[in-house]
Design an enzyme around this catalytic site. Structure first.
Site, PDB file in Angstrom:
ATOM      1  N   GLU A  23       0.700  -1.239   0.030  1.00  0.00           N
ATOM      2  CA  GLU A  23       0.065   0.091   0.040  1.00  0.00           C
ATOM      3  C   GLU A  23       0.818   1.192   0.098  1.00  0.00           C
ATOM      4  O   GLU A  23       1.894   1.449   0.898  1.00  0.00           O
ATOM      5  CB  GLU A  23      -0.882   0.150   1.285  1.00  0.00           C
ATOM      6  CG  GLU A  23      -2.294   0.284   1.102  1.00  0.00           C
ATOM      7  CD  GLU A  23      -3.037  -0.339  -0.087  1.00  0.00           C
ATOM      8  OE1 GLU A  23      -3.109  -0.218  -1.317  1.00  0.00           O
ATOM      9  OE2 GLU A  23      -3.533  -1.572   0.403  1.00  0.00           O
ATOM     10  N   ASP A  26       3.213   2.410  -4.680  1.00  0.00           N
ATOM     11  CA  ASP A  26       3.322   2.405  -6.210  1.00  0.00           C
ATOM     12  C   ASP A  26       3.920   3.644  -6.784  1.00  0.00           C
ATOM     13  O   ASP A  26       4.523   3.539  -7.836  1.00  0.00           O
ATOM     14  CB  ASP A  26       2.164   1.725  -7.097  1.00  0.00           C
ATOM     15  CG  ASP A  26       0.863   2.770  -6.700  1.00  0.00           C
ATOM     16  OD1 ASP A  26       0.742   3.475  -5.845  1.00  0.00           O
ATOM     17  OD2 ASP A  26      -0.399   2.413  -7.330  1.00  0.00           O
ATOM     18  N   SER A  55     -25.605   6.205 -16.822  1.00  0.00           N
ATOM     19  CA  SER A  55     -25.119   5.200 -15.560  1.00  0.00           C
ATOM     20  C   SER A  55     -26.141   4.937 -14.656  1.00  0.00           C
ATOM     21  O   SER A  55     -26.942   5.571 -14.159  1.00  0.00           O
ATOM     22  CB  SER A  55     -24.009   5.934 -14.889  1.00  0.00           C
ATOM     23  OG  SER A  55     -23.793   5.431 -13.614  1.00  0.00           O
ATOM     24  N   GLY A 109     -13.283   2.467  -2.346  1.00  0.00           N
ATOM     25  CA  GLY A 109     -11.856   1.977  -2.338  1.00  0.00           C
ATOM     26  C   GLY A 109     -11.377   0.759  -3.044  1.00  0.00           C
ATOM     27  O   GLY A 109     -10.528   0.072  -2.859  1.00  0.00           O
ATOM     28  N   SER A 111     -11.334   0.771  -6.429  1.00  0.00           N
ATOM     29  CA  SER A 111     -11.159   1.196  -7.790  1.00  0.00           C
ATOM     30  C   SER A 111     -12.412   1.088  -8.898  1.00  0.00           C
ATOM     31  O   SER A 111     -12.030   0.791  -9.983  1.00  0.00           O
ATOM     32  CB  SER A 111     -10.017   0.181  -8.437  1.00  0.00           C
ATOM     33  OG  SER A 111      -9.012   0.581  -7.530  1.00  0.00           O
ATOM     34  N   GLU A 145      -6.283   9.509 -15.357  1.00  0.00           N
ATOM     35  CA  GLU A 145      -6.772   9.823 -14.026  1.00  0.00           C
ATOM     36  C   GLU A 145      -5.623  10.907 -13.687  1.00  0.00           C
ATOM     37  O   GLU A 145      -6.098  11.752 -13.056  1.00  0.00           O
ATOM     38  CB  GLU A 145      -6.232   8.726 -13.166  1.00  0.00           C
ATOM     39  CG  GLU A 145      -6.667   8.411 -11.915  1.00  0.00           C
ATOM     40  CD  GLU A 145      -8.124   8.154 -11.442  1.00  0.00           C
ATOM     41  OE1 GLU A 145      -8.661   8.906 -10.996  1.00  0.00           O
ATOM     42  OE2 GLU A 145      -8.717   7.381 -12.279  1.00  0.00           O
ATOM     43  N   ASP A 157      -3.822   0.081  -9.518  1.00  0.00           N
ATOM     44  CA  ASP A 157      -5.248  -0.351 -10.027  1.00  0.00           C
ATOM     45  C   ASP A 157      -5.567  -0.578 -11.307  1.00  0.00           C
ATOM     46  O   ASP A 157      -6.043  -1.656 -11.594  1.00  0.00           O
ATOM     47  CB  ASP A 157      -6.197   0.845  -9.416  1.00  0.00           C
ATOM     48  CG  ASP A 157      -5.819   1.433  -8.144  1.00  0.00           C
ATOM     49  OD1 ASP A 157      -5.179   0.719  -7.300  1.00  0.00           O
ATOM     50  OD2 ASP A 157      -6.312   2.504  -7.843  1.00  0.00           O
TER      51      ASP A 157
HETATM   52  C1  GLA Z   1      -4.974   4.294  -4.544  1.00  0.00           C
HETATM   53  C2  GLA Z   1      -4.281   4.603  -5.849  1.00  0.00           C
HETATM   54  C3  GLA Z   1      -3.067   3.651  -6.010  1.00  0.00           C
HETATM   55  C4  GLA Z   1      -2.472   3.373  -4.607  1.00  0.00           C
HETATM   56  C5  GLA Z   1      -3.375   3.227  -3.586  1.00  0.00           C
HETATM   57  C6  GLA Z   1      -2.183   2.958  -2.339  1.00  0.00           C
HETATM   58  O1  GLA Z   1      -5.894   3.426  -4.774  1.00  0.00           O
HETATM   59  O2  GLA Z   1      -5.215   4.720  -6.923  1.00  0.00           O
HETATM   60  O3  GLA Z   1      -2.361   3.960  -7.177  1.00  0.00           O
HETATM   61  O4  GLA Z   1      -1.302   4.362  -4.503  1.00  0.00           O
HETATM   62  O5  GLA Z   1      -4.351   4.290  -3.656  1.00  0.00           O
HETATM   63  O6  GLA Z   1      -1.715   1.969  -2.320  1.00  0.00           O
END
Ligand code: GLA
Length: 360
Positions: A23, A26, A55, A109, A111, A145, A157
């Protein structure tokens, strides 16, 4: 819909993702180990001159011309962002007319935004013969993004959503985008708990963490957190030391977790995951009382490991079990509701295939 022809539409299935471990590593080009999950965004659409989308989850529609891409601070920005990056890279693409629906919760959270972006991109890739490879797709969605939506996320993600594979997690080196599929044994059951907490400060706090890590790497002259030695932390100020210290330990944990999975040592995997949560909470400071409460309840209920997943500050957490976690899910929900008023939910998920055309 005027140009709708049910025989010609394409259906795209785009999964969400959950991160097993790695976490906030990245964006310093470290290691991550996420998986795509069997909760999806679905897009059904046909080619069209403009973009016209509805949507169902948000009960909201929108339309735009592909050569007029203005930000409007709504979900349509994710769609426009994909067009924006494709056009910048010289791809000529027309519009689409269709609807979006699914069972992936929005904004929790898991994605949902990357899932939508990649559903759009997969549709355009198939319909307009763009011949984009999987990793190119992940990069385009991340750029959309970062550059259009304005969220400076890493690439975890998007990689999880394009590379997803049934029964597997994905170990990824986010510096060179090399990856390895790691089998997830069927006895490992994964429960996701959506705390129902939506924090408006999440984006600004995320940017703050990212800035601190970037400054620290710059001072040390390193491109990736993988190349920083523990001893070098002394050259940093105390906040940078604390934050980057966490990242170095987390990079190590990702490798250890991958190896524990490969060796079938699930108890060890669980322990690494709970350690990661403690470190995220105390040293990276991205947890909150709702996430901490869930983690402690899950462990009490027999989870072998639990941690927040994704950016933190609310959103979701995961817990790993060696038996069906449904009873625990119910029990935790009951306890959680005594203490918090948020609309929490839990999901039992499995690793899924990545974004794709689908028939069902
Ligand atoms: C979000 C971001 C990812 C990553 C996480 C934390 O999901 O989109 O790229 O940085 O937070 O790990």
């Amino acid at each position: 819909m005027k140009d709708w022809d049910a025989t010609k539409y394409l259906k795209i299935c785009s999964p969400g993702r959950v991160n097993l471990i790695g976490e906030h590593t990245d964006y310093s080009l470290g290691y991550v180990m996420p998986m795509a999950i069997d909760l999806h965004t679905y897009l059904e659409a046909v080619k069209s001159e403009e973009v016209i989308l509805y949507s169902e989850s948000l009960r909201d529609g929108g339309r735009f011309k592909v050569d007029v891409l203005e930000r409007e601070n709504s979900w349509l920005d994710y769609v426009k962002g994909i067009y924006y990056i494709l056009q910048r890279k010289g791809y000529r693409v027309g519009g689409m007319h269709g609807r979006i629906y699914g069972n992936l919760p929005i904004g929790s959270g898991l994605s949902s935004s990357a899932s939508l972006e990649l559903a759009i991109l997969e549709f355009l890739n198939s319909s307009y013969d763009l011949n984009l490879k999987r990793i190119e797709m992940a990069i385009i969605a991340q750029e959309a993004e970062n550059e259009f939506v304005g969220m400076p996320c890493g690439i975890m993600d998007q990689m999880a959503i394009v590379l997803g594979k049934e029964k597997h997690g994905i170990f990824i080196d986010t510096e060179n985008l090399r990856y390895e599929y790691v089998p997830i044994p069927p006895e490992l059951q994964i429960l996701i708990f959506d705390t129902g907490v939506r924090r408006s400060l999440a984006t600004s706090a995320y940017k703050d963490r990212r800035k601190t890590i970037e400054n620290a790497l710059k001072k040390l002259g390193k491109r990736s957190s993988k190349y920083v030695d523990e001893k070098e932390l002394e050259k940093l100020n105390s906040m940078e030391r604390k934050r980057l210290g966490y990242v170095l330990r987390e990079n190590r944990r990702v490798i250890e977790a991958r190896d524990a999975l490969k060796e079938g040592d699930l108890e060890k995997l669980g322990k690494i995951i709970t350690d990661a949560h403690k470190d995220l909470a105390s040293n990276f400071e991205v947890s909150c009382q709702e996430l901490d409460f869930f983690v402690s309840l899950a462990i009490k209920c027999g989870a072998i490991g639990a941690r927040l997943t994704g950016a933190g500050f609310g959103g979701s957490a995961i817990a790993l079990f060696l038996r069906n976690p449904r009873n625990c899910g119910e029990e935790i929900l009951k306890e959680y509701r005594k203490k918090f008023i948020h609309n929490a939910k839990y999901y039992i998920v499995r690793p899924s295939e990545g974004v794709r055309r689908c028939m069902d």
